[in-house]
Design an enzyme around this catalytic site. Structure first.
Site, PDB file in Angstrom:
ATOM      1  N   CYS A 149      22.944  39.453  31.093  1.00  0.00           N
ATOM      2  CA  CYS A 149      22.627  38.439  29.563  1.00  0.00           C
ATOM      3  C   CYS A 149      21.138  39.012  29.269  1.00  0.00           C
ATOM      4  CB  CYS A 149      22.553  36.915  29.704  1.00  0.00           C
ATOM      5  SG  CYS A 149      24.408  36.577  29.997  1.00  0.00           S
TER       6      CYS A 149
HETATM    7  C1  BEZ Z   1      25.142  37.866  33.935  1.00  0.00           C
HETATM    8  O1  BEZ Z   1      24.628  37.432  32.956  1.00  0.00           O
HETATM    9  O2  BEZ Z   1      24.656  38.348  34.669  1.00  0.00           O
HETATM   10  C2  BEZ Z   1      26.271  36.935  34.379  1.00  0.00           C
HETATM   11  C3  BEZ Z   1      26.722  35.958  33.798  1.00  0.00           C
HETATM   12  C4  BEZ Z   1      27.798  35.031  34.267  1.00  0.00           C
HETATM   13  C5  BEZ Z   1      28.814  35.652  35.089  1.00  0.00           C
HETATM   14  C6  BEZ Z   1      28.455  36.919  35.581  1.00  0.00           C
HETATM   15  C7  BEZ Z   1      27.363  37.500  35.097  1.00  0.00           C
END
Ligand code: BEZ
Length: 219
Positions: free
Chosen positions: A46
């Site tokens: 994110c």
């Molecule tokens: C991420 O942003 O890395 C992420 C968030 C939730 C689940 C898997 C990855």
């Protein structure tokens, strides 16, 4: 229930954001908006995606496209997270609002729920959904990506260019099209109309069927 999809009017929700209260339809105004969700603040993919969108903000603005992020954490969390995002990609500024949705109600109404990702209370987190909304407040394009797959910002920009091209001319964009490439003339344009609509010329691809439906032009 498919949920919000292309052709639907985006619900006119009032959201709490890092820029104060925002109503979605007012925010879209007479232009375009990209409304995009993230599973959670302070998560790796994110953070990279948010920084990528921030780095492209001027390109979207030049096309009349506003950005509106959504993550379920609260506004204070978003404000802290923005410091990380800007530090991760020096020079990028998160100039667009990020909406909060602590009750996880907005993500349901915007078809942004990931059935496979849950928070510590067992509640579903958002997927990486992105809706491109047009001046008529209708969803023009939706991306639905699961949490492990970060979106490609160049693809988002390419799709904006394609949608805007198709809204200005009676054309569509072929596979792997990018801005500046030839486009195809819609099948609904007759061969009589084509001369008038595309005075710069067009090329008909010779095909085994003998049908003259694959017509390329530059607009
Ligand atoms: C991420 O942003 O890395 C992420 C968030 C939730 C689940 C898997 C990855």
């Amino acid at each position: 229930m498919p949920g919000l999809t292309i052709g639907d009017t985006i619900p006119d929700l009032e959201l709490d954001t890092t820029h104060g209260r925002i109503r979605i339809h007012d925010y879209v105004g007479n232009g375009y908006a990209i409304v995009f969700s993230h599973p959670a603040d302070f998560t790796p993919v994110c953070t990279t995606e948010m920084a990528a969108m921030a780095g492209y903000a001027a390109k979207f603005e030049n096309r009349g496209v506003k950005l509106l992020g959504i993550s379920c954490d609260d506004v204070n969390s978003h404000k802290e997270w923005i410091k990380d995002i800007e530090a991760y990609k020096p020079g990028c500024r998160v100039t667009f609002p990020i909406a909060a949705d602590p009750k996880k109600e907005v993500i349901k109404q915007l078809n942004m729920v990931d059935p496979d990702e849950k928070d510590q209370n067992g509640q579903n987190l958002p997927s990486r959904t992105l809706h491109l909304v047009g001046p008529d407040k209708k969803v023009k394009v939706s991306f639905l990506y699961p949490a492990p797959v970060g979106r490609n910002t160049d693809e988002v920009l390419r799709v904006v260019d394609s949608i805007q091209k198709a809204s200005q001319h009676r054309v569509a964009t072929p596979a792997n099209w990018k801005a500046g490439d030839a486009v195809v003339i819609l099948p609904s344009v007759s061969n009589e109309e084509v001369q008038k609509l595309f005075p710069g010329g067009f090329e008909v691809k010779d095909l085994p069927s003998g049908k003259d439906y694959l017509r390329f032009t530059k607009v």
